[in-house]
Write an enzyme that holds these catalytic residues in place. Structure first.
Site, PDB file in Angstrom:
ATOM      1  N   PHE A 104       5.597  -2.838  -8.095  1.00 43.30           N
ATOM      2  CA  PHE A 104       4.669  -3.662  -7.300  1.00 43.30           C
ATOM      3  C   PHE A 104       3.221  -3.324  -7.621  1.00 43.30           C
ATOM      4  O   PHE A 104       2.335  -4.134  -7.402  1.00 43.30           O
ATOM      5  CB  PHE A 104       4.938  -3.478  -5.797  1.00 43.30           C
ATOM      6  CG  PHE A 104       4.262  -2.282  -5.183  1.00 43.30           C
ATOM      7  CD1 PHE A 104       4.847  -1.033  -5.217  1.00 43.30           C
ATOM      8  CD2 PHE A 104       3.025  -2.412  -4.572  1.00 43.30           C
ATOM      9  CE1 PHE A 104       4.211   0.068  -4.654  1.00 43.30           C
ATOM     10  CE2 PHE A 104       2.385  -1.315  -4.010  1.00 43.30           C
ATOM     11  CZ  PHE A 104       2.979  -0.073  -4.056  1.00 43.30           C
ATOM     12  N   LYS A 105       2.976  -2.128  -8.140  1.00 47.16           N
ATOM     13  CA  LYS A 105       1.595  -1.733  -8.410  1.00 47.16           C
ATOM     14  C   LYS A 105       0.960  -2.600  -9.494  1.00 47.16           C
ATOM     15  O   LYS A 105      -0.262  -2.621  -9.626  1.00 47.16           O
ATOM     16  CB  LYS A 105       1.532  -0.256  -8.781  1.00 47.16           C
ATOM     17  CG  LYS A 105       1.864   0.643  -7.588  1.00 47.16           C
ATOM     18  CD  LYS A 105       1.572   2.098  -7.870  1.00 47.16           C
ATOM     19  CE  LYS A 105       1.769   2.971  -6.643  1.00 47.16           C
ATOM     20  NZ  LYS A 105       3.214   3.181  -6.316  1.00 47.16           N
TER      21      LYS A 105
END
Ligand SMILES: *Cc1c(COP(=O)(O)O)cnc(C)c1O
Length: 432
Positions: A104-105
């Protein structure tokens, strides 16, 4: 929109300055002067793409600093992958791992890279970004900034405490990406970075910025997928989000989203054995501890930085926080059990971080009788943690092609001790 420091509400800076500096001089964290109202987004949201949503939200925060077309360019070049919600039994999983480094980063890092690219392009000034990572931040940031002109990225990661794939993603890039393998923990890496930001000599010589989840330009894009998740669910009810949490940036973005008008019934903030926040919620006393190693290593954080943003939003009122957030901690044993159960029941392989999120959701539902649609953020693709998952499930986890090539590349990182003088020398002799 201006941004203040959690340590001094009167010190206000522009979005550009908040993004470039990363941390205010007083060692607080930047916060938007107000949380913009995005309630208009909700009606008809199911017709919007994630890019449409991203554009509407970004404008609210950034329009004083960038033109509408610049904001559009930032989004078109960074939000290039989706976040599908899939059904797993009665709950949903929001797959946030379809970006370049499978975590998700990528949302925050690529949005930030494109924002910085715009800032540097206009200022004609080179920039050095310091990143402390427990794994996924470093890989996402390195990938987001790779070959961006005028910007160097220096990544500190704890030796032997990130997965093989993460290390390859962090340490094999050349050109403007530099990696340091630190003999210590993630907290040590984070401390070195904080010290550098507070060091007068370094700051007067080198133009520094940060890219941790503490940077406001990484936090804002993380609100996009909360709205996009909601758009994919039934729309007549408020929802429950479970967020596997380490440094609590993802949860903070969720809380922003709620204050922006997203109908959220509750956040479940699930942690691994690093239980500083669940203990705080239970006792009312915030007492950070050194981090301990777990199988969900990107969440091995003993003193989560973003807690100060959450306290700030809720005016330091723990009862208000408890109204919105339920927090709980799970052991590696429970996490492994959950991975196996999900595989058995749904033929779905889930990574250890997301499994912690699912455990939290299950616990919340066991304690509360509520029927709201519930969605667990899935923060990484399981193949990133194949060294944990494969022995557990006794079979291979399919690796996307883009990861396969990476595994044979040569590691380029430099080893350093957990010592500020050594780090400072390295910075001063290599960057300006
Ligand atoms: C970083 C990370 C987390 C924790 O996110 P925070 O914003 O630091 O709370 C969870 N899962 C994965 C896979 C991560 O990389």
């Amino acid at each position: 929109m201006k941004f203040y420091s959690t340590n001094n509400k009167n010190s206000r800076v522009s979005f550009r300055e908040a993004a470039m500096k990363g941390l205010p001089n007083d060692n607080g964290l930047y916060m938007p002067q107000y949380i913009p109202d995005c309630k208009n987004l909700i009606k008809g949201i199911e017709k919007l793409s994630i890019q449409d949503i991203s554009f509407i939200i970004s404008k609210k925060f950034m329009i004083e600093d960038f033109s509408s077309s610049e904001i559009e360019e930032i989004i078109d070049s960074s939000i290039t992958f989706s976040a599908p919600a899939i059904k797993l039994g009665v709950n949903f999983i929001l797959e946030l791992f379809h970006g370049p480094t499978l975590a998700f980063k990528d949302f925050g890092a690529s949005f930030m890279a494109r924002t910085f690219e715009k800032i540097v392009e206009n200022n004609n000034k080179s920039l050095n970004i310091l990143v402390a990572t427990s794994g996924d931040t470093g890989s996402a940031v390195a990938n987001g900034f790779y070959k961006v002109d005028g910007i160097n990225v220096i990544i500190l990661y704890p030796s032997n405490k990130v997965s093989k794939i993460q290390e390859q993603q962090i340490s094999t890039l050349d050109e403007n990406i530099f990696s340091l393998e630190v003999d210590g923990t993630f907290d040590d890496c984070q401390k070195l970075v904080k010290q550098a930001f507070l060091n007068a000599k370094i700051n007067s010589t080198i133009s520094l910025s940060s890219a941790n989840s503490i940077n406001i330009s990484r936090l804002i894009p993380q609100t996009f997928y909360y709205f996009y998740a909601y758009s994919q669910l039934a729309q007549d009810s408020s929802v429950i989000f479970s967020v596997p949490s380490g440094n609590f940036g993802n949860l903070t973005a969720g809380v922003f989203s709620k204050f922006m008008g997203l109908p959220v019934r509750k956040f479940v903030a699930s942690t691994n054995a690093n239980d500083t926040v669940p203990r705080y919620m239970e006792t009312g006393v915030y007492s950070p501890k050194p981090s301990v190693e777990t199988i969900s290593n990107a969440m091995d954080v003993g003193n989560p930085s973003n807690i100060n943003r959450i306290l700030d939003i809720y005016n330091y009122d723990i009862n208000l926080i408890k109204n919105d957030i339920f927090s709980c901690s799970f052991s590696d044993e429970k996490t492994k059990d959950k991975i196996l159960k999900i595989l058995k029941n749904y033929e779905y392989v889930i990574d250890p971080h997301s499994a912690v999120g699912l455990l939290g959701l299950e616990k919340f539902h066991n304690l509360n009788n509520c029927k709201n649609p519930s969605i667990c953020l899935s923060t990484a693709h399981p193949s990133k943690f194949s060294d944990i998952i494969e022995p557990l499930i006794k079979s291979n986890v399919d690796m996307p092609d883009r990861l396969k090539d990476l595994m044979s590349k040569e590691k380029r990182s430099i080893k350093i001790n957990n010592d500020f003088d050594e780090f400072s020398d390295y910075l001063l002799s290599n960057f300006k």
